[in-house]
Design a protein around this motif. Structure first.
Motif, PDB file in Angstrom:
ATOM      1  N   SER A 163     -22.984  39.247  12.782  1.00  0.00           N
ATOM      2  CA  SER A 163     -22.351  39.629  11.521  1.00  0.00           C
ATOM      3  C   SER A 163     -22.360  41.141  11.349  1.00  0.00           C
ATOM      4  O   SER A 163     -22.988  41.873  12.124  1.00  0.00           O
ATOM      5  CB  SER A 163     -23.068  38.969  10.341  1.00  0.00           C
ATOM      6  N   ARG A 174     -15.836  37.913   9.088  1.00  0.00           N
ATOM      7  CA  ARG A 174     -17.088  37.453   9.682  1.00  0.00           C
ATOM      8  C   ARG A 174     -17.916  36.863   8.535  1.00  0.00           C
ATOM      9  O   ARG A 174     -18.331  37.591   7.637  1.00  0.00           O
ATOM     10  CB  ARG A 174     -17.845  38.622  10.325  1.00  0.00           C
ATOM     11  N   LEU A 183     -16.199  33.353  12.751  1.00  0.00           N
ATOM     12  CA  LEU A 183     -14.922  33.973  12.413  1.00  0.00           C
ATOM     13  C   LEU A 183     -14.048  33.010  11.605  1.00  0.00           C
ATOM     14  O   LEU A 183     -13.893  31.844  11.971  1.00  0.00           O
ATOM     15  CB  LEU A 183     -14.185  34.393  13.686  1.00  0.00           C
ATOM     16  N   ALA A 209     -22.934  34.912  12.541  1.00  0.00           N
ATOM     17  CA  ALA A 209     -21.755  34.712  11.705  1.00  0.00           C
ATOM     18  C   ALA A 209     -20.715  33.922  12.493  1.00  0.00           C
ATOM     19  O   ALA A 209     -20.845  33.732  13.709  1.00  0.00           O
ATOM     20  CB  ALA A 209     -21.178  36.057  11.267  1.00  0.00           C
TER      21      ALA A 209
END
Length: 207
Positions: free
Chosen positions: A41, A139, A50, A48
């Motif tokens: 991230s 993100r 997408l 994270a």
């Protein structure tokens, strides 16, 4: 949730032990694949994924929240499709070795059978959204999937199945994206064998 080799190893192990459900005969549904892409991230050290917002100019599902993906071309595997779409939509190059596994097929009202492909990308990932397909890319920290107000399960008059929604920092995301991300959280991040194909999509996504 730390973006490290321990998390990567745990995801690989959980996906390996998960008994994926595939439809041997998709019927009238067209095969598609999406990439659930795990990266670092913007807050360094955190995991994270997408998430994209499709450009409103697209004829199909314009303006909706989505994962990079699309229809499987003749001769392609689902993994190849997910990696190709990730590159075409966001300019992100990934290799077969970056694929950790897959989740259940998810049938959509709009005529697709979507296979989620889990991708892990090390290092700095630069995003270059294709303006012809993607209005914005984000993100989203994986920890957002564990919010106490998530998921939202809502009954609708048009179906005997409830819809599933996920509140995220950028928007409340509906199925099919919400269903896929929820199963990713349950299976890959929490180690629970949760199924999601019984969840409905909102009426605006049926076409």
């Amino acid at each position: 949730m730390a973006f490290d080799e321990a998390l990567r190893g745990a995801i690989v192990d959980r996906l390996r032990r998960f008994e994926v459900r595939r439809r041997s005969d998709p019927g009238s549904l067209r095969h598609a694949a999406v990439a659930v892409t795990v990266i670092e991230s913007e807050a360094r050290g955190e995991a994270a994924f997408l998430l994209t917002k499709r450009t409103p100019k697209l004829r199909a599902h314009g303006g909706q929240w989505a994962l990079p993906g699309g229809r499987v071309d003749p001769g392609e595997t689902i993994e190849q499709t997910a990696l190709r779409e990730l590159h075409e939509e966001l300019g992100v190059l990934a290799a077969a070795d970056d694929v950790l596994g897959t989740l259940d097929d998810y049938p959509t009202r709009s005529g697709y059978l979507i296979t989620p492909v889990i991708v892990w990308l090390r290092g700095l990932v630069e995003l270059a959204p294709n303006p012809g397909e993607v209005a914005a890319a984000y993100r989203i920290r994986c920890s957002e999937l564990f919010r106490p107000d998530s998921p939202e399960i809502v009954a609708i008059e048009e179906s005997d199945r409830p819809i599933i929604r996920l509140p995220l920092p950028v928007a409340t995301v509906n199925a099919p994206t919400a269903a896929i991300l929820y199963q990713f959280k349950e299976v890959a991040l929490a180690g629970r064998g949760t199924r999601v194909d019984h969840y409905e999509q909102p009426v605006f996504a049926w076409r």
